[in-house]
Design a protein around this motif. Structure first.
Motif, PDB file in Angstrom:
ATOM      1  N   SER A   1      -5.250  -3.762 -15.741  1.00 17.30           N
ATOM      2  CA  SER A   1      -4.325  -2.637 -15.543  1.00 17.30           C
ATOM      3  C   SER A   1      -4.757  -1.708 -14.410  1.00 17.30           C
ATOM      4  O   SER A   1      -4.054  -0.753 -14.095  1.00 17.30           O
ATOM      5  CB  SER A   1      -4.190  -1.840 -16.844  1.00 17.30           C
ATOM      6  N   LYS A   2      -5.889  -1.988 -13.782  1.00 14.89           N
ATOM      7  CA  LYS A   2      -6.377  -1.148 -12.689  1.00 14.89           C
ATOM      8  C   LYS A   2      -5.662  -1.505 -11.385  1.00 14.89           C
ATOM      9  O   LYS A   2      -5.380  -2.667 -11.118  1.00 14.89           O
ATOM     10  CB  LYS A   2      -7.882  -1.330 -12.512  1.00 14.89           C
ATOM     11  N   ILE A   3      -5.402  -0.490 -10.577  1.00 13.43           N
ATOM     12  CA  ILE A   3      -4.753  -0.703  -9.274  1.00 13.43           C
ATOM     13  C   ILE A   3      -5.813  -0.923  -8.206  1.00 13.43           C
ATOM     14  O   ILE A   3      -6.788  -0.170  -8.112  1.00 13.43           O
ATOM     15  CB  ILE A   3      -3.870   0.504  -8.906  1.00 13.43           C
ATOM     16  N   GLU A   4      -5.615  -1.947  -7.402  1.00 12.87           N
ATOM     17  CA  GLU A   4      -6.559  -2.254  -6.330  1.00 12.87           C
ATOM     18  C   GLU A   4      -6.080  -1.718  -4.980  1.00 12.87           C
ATOM     19  O   GLU A   4      -6.871  -1.208  -4.186  1.00 12.87           O
ATOM     20  CB  GLU A   4      -6.780  -3.755  -6.240  1.00 12.87           C
ATOM     21  N   PHE A   5      -4.760  -1.847  -4.723  1.00 21.71           N
ATOM     22  CA  PHE A   5      -4.243  -1.470  -3.400  1.00 21.71           C
ATOM     23  C   PHE A   5      -2.767  -1.114  -3.507  1.00 21.71           C
ATOM     24  O   PHE A   5      -1.994  -1.827  -4.153  1.00 21.71           O
ATOM     25  CB  PHE A   5      -4.439  -2.646  -2.422  1.00 21.71           C
ATOM     26  N   ILE A   6      -2.378   0.014  -2.921  1.00 19.82           N
ATOM     27  CA  ILE A   6      -0.975   0.425  -2.863  1.00 19.82           C
ATOM     28  C   ILE A   6      -0.478   0.212  -1.439  1.00 19.82           C
ATOM     29  O   ILE A   6      -0.925   0.868  -0.498  1.00 19.82           O
ATOM     30  CB  ILE A   6      -0.790   1.902  -3.262  1.00 19.82           C
ATOM     31  N   ASP A   7       0.467  -0.701  -1.284  1.00 13.92           N
ATOM     32  CA  ASP A   7       0.976  -1.057   0.045  1.00 13.92           C
ATOM     33  C   ASP A   7       2.252  -0.271   0.334  1.00 13.92           C
ATOM     34  O   ASP A   7       3.342  -0.835   0.445  1.00 13.92           O
ATOM     35  CB  ASP A   7       1.244  -2.560   0.098  1.00 13.92           C
ATOM     36  N   ASP A   8       2.107   1.021   0.481  1.00 10.28           N
ATOM     37  CA  ASP A   8       3.259   1.873   0.753  1.00 10.28           C
ATOM     38  C   ASP A   8       2.822   3.007   1.652  1.00 10.28           C
ATOM     39  O   ASP A   8       1.644   3.400   1.655  1.00 10.28           O
ATOM     40  CB  ASP A   8       3.846   2.419  -0.549  1.00 10.28           C
ATOM     41  N   GLY A   9       3.759   3.566   2.431  1.00 11.35           N
ATOM     42  CA  GLY A   9       3.427   4.682   3.317  1.00 11.35           C
ATOM     43  C   GLY A   9       2.311   4.287   4.273  1.00 11.35           C
ATOM     44  O   GLY A   9       2.352   3.234   4.915  1.00 11.35           O
ATOM     45  N   PRO A  10       1.261   5.119   4.369  1.00 13.30           N
ATOM     46  CA  PRO A  10       0.149   4.801   5.276  1.00 13.30           C
ATOM     47  C   PRO A  10      -0.622   3.556   4.862  1.00 13.30           C
ATOM     48  O   PRO A  10      -1.398   3.010   5.653  1.00 13.30           O
ATOM     49  CB  PRO A  10      -0.743   6.053   5.200  1.00 13.30           C
ATOM     50  N   GLY A  11      -0.415   3.097   3.625  1.00  9.69           N
ATOM     51  CA  GLY A  11      -1.073   1.869   3.194  1.00  9.69           C
ATOM     52  C   GLY A  11      -0.527   0.626   3.893  1.00  9.69           C
ATOM     53  O   GLY A  11      -1.215  -0.394   3.964  1.00  9.69           O
ATOM     54  N   LYS A  12       0.694   0.702   4.410  1.00 11.15           N
ATOM     55  CA  LYS A  12       1.289  -0.485   5.028  1.00 11.15           C
ATOM     56  C   LYS A  12       0.577  -0.922   6.308  1.00 11.15           C
ATOM     57  O   LYS A  12       0.239  -2.108   6.446  1.00 11.15           O
ATOM     58  CB  LYS A  12       2.784  -0.270   5.267  1.00 11.15           C
ATOM     59  N   PRO A  13       0.336  -0.026   7.275  1.00 11.96           N
ATOM     60  CA  PRO A  13      -0.419  -0.489   8.443  1.00 11.96           C
ATOM     61  C   PRO A  13      -1.822  -0.954   8.087  1.00 11.96           C
ATOM     62  O   PRO A  13      -2.340  -1.896   8.691  1.00 11.96           O
ATOM     63  CB  PRO A  13      -0.437   0.726   9.378  1.00 11.96           C
ATOM     64  N   SER A  14      -2.430  -0.319   7.074  1.00 10.61           N
ATOM     65  CA  SER A  14      -3.757  -0.768   6.633  1.00 10.61           C
ATOM     66  C   SER A  14      -3.666  -2.172   6.053  1.00 10.61           C
ATOM     67  O   SER A  14      -4.521  -3.028   6.320  1.00 10.61           O
ATOM     68  CB  SER A  14      -4.323   0.196   5.582  1.00 10.61           C
ATOM     69  N   GLY A  15      -2.629  -2.412   5.246  1.00 10.83           N
ATOM     70  CA  GLY A  15      -2.444  -3.739   4.678  1.00 10.83           C
ATOM     71  C   GLY A  15      -2.208  -4.796   5.747  1.00 10.83           C
ATOM     72  O   GLY A  15      -2.720  -5.915   5.657  1.00 10.83           O
TER      73      GLY A  15
END
Length: 335
Positions: free
Chosen positions: A234-248
């Motif tokens: 149930s733990k979150i590893e990575f949120i691919d949204d907003g500024p997370g998208k270029p990082s992803g």
């Protein structure tokens, strides 16, 4: 004799009409984007592709650098009245409820089971995160994939009464195929769960699992009855949204895209980062303006809010797709 001459004259006069018909058919067959209305938006796409694929041209981009990224929700398929992955989670709560009688008196599950949208909204982000955690963890990745596949086969959208994975955008399917035919590698970069999207992306879009970047939870390696498995936690590893998208994109693709499509403020940083690279760039935004065939929403929407990115896209000359006016059709024919 007169009849013969008349027939010959009619045949002669019909030749231009026949040629015109043949030309029309040929044009229709060679148009890679038949669901896009002819105009500035369609021309912007085809002109860009022609420019970056012209060998020896000033803007030529080698095939290995032709990276195209697309958001999923609201860009490749619909996202109203709720994100489709949330619809999956709510259906999972109902399916799991018989094993949890305590949910009948416990929020946010009580509101889900009662169909109380106001009560669910009152639970806020905390309640939604609890629902997502319970419905996306405690099982192996293979078990989860099977559950998603079964849901996609049986669930129906409340407005259109069609499977959710049929509510993909026909113009975008054509665009994906057109890009790939011109040496592009197409990726999904979305805030949706990566394993959820991998359950349908290849069949729906022709995008294989390894080209899907999304939000991810922690998985744990275990041996179950001697068999190696990955268990979803149930733990979150990575949120691919907003500024997370270029990082992803940087972490999982390793190349800055030259072509990017989104539809909301959650895509803004991905679009900005793509636009900031050297050479020719294409930045597209799907603007939902068609209440009859889909939905009309932007700045005040609770789903897919398009506000700051719309202003920036307008100011910087990005390609804004007016769904009502630029798409001749929205969805593929029902199967």
């Amino acid at each position: 004799m007169i009849l013969s001459r008349t027939s010959s004259l009619q045949a002669f006069l019909s030749i231009p009409l026949l040629l015109l018909a043949l030309v029309s058919v040929a044009v229709a067959q060679t148009d890679p984007l038949p669901s896009w209305k002819d105009g500035p938006v369609k021309s912007a796409i085809t002109d860009f592709v022609a420019k970056v694929t012209q060998d020896g041209g000033a803007d030529f981009v080698p095939p290995e650098e032709r990276i195209a990224v697309f958001d999923n929700d609201g860009t490749l398929w619909s996202e109203q009245p709720v994100y489709f992955q949330l619809a999956f989670a709510l259906d999972r709560i109902k399916a799991m409820a018989p094993q949890h009688p305590e949910w009948n008196d416990t929020e946010p599950f009580k509101s889900v089971l009662a169909g109380d949208t106001k009560g669910l909204a009152a639970a806020g982000e905390k309640g939604l995160m609890e629902i997502m955690a319970l419905t996306h963890s405690g099982m192996t990745t293979d078990e989860y994939a099977a559950i998603v596949a079964d849901w996609l086969k049986t669930a129906r959208h409340p407005r259109f009464d069609r499977p959710y994975d049929e509510l993909v955008y026909q113009p975008q399917l054509e665009l994906l195929a057109y890009l790939r035919a011109n040496g592009f590698k197409t990726f999904i970069v979305s805030g949706g769960g990566v394993e959820f999207m991998r359950g349908f992306a290849e069949k729906a879009y022709g995008i294989p699992p390894e080209q899907v970047v999304g939000s991810a939870g922690v998985t744990k390696f275990e041996l179950r009855d001697g068999v190696p498995v990955l268990v979803k936690e149930s733990k979150i590893e990575f949120i691919d949204d907003g500024p997370g998208k270029p990082s992803g994109i940087n972490n999982f693709i390793g190349r800055r895209p030259i072509f990017a499509f989104g539809n909301s403020d959650g895509d803004q940083q991905m679009l900005e980062w793509t636009a900031a690279g050297p050479g020719a760039r294409f930045i597209g935004i799907v603007h939902h303006t068609d209440a009859d065939r889909e939905w009309a929403y932007d700045r005040q929407s609770h789903i897919g809010k398009l506000d700051k990115a719309l202003d920036e896209g307008t100011a910087k000359g990005w390609t804004i797709v007016d769904m009502k006016n630029d798409w001749l059709t929205v969805y593929p024919p029902a199967k």
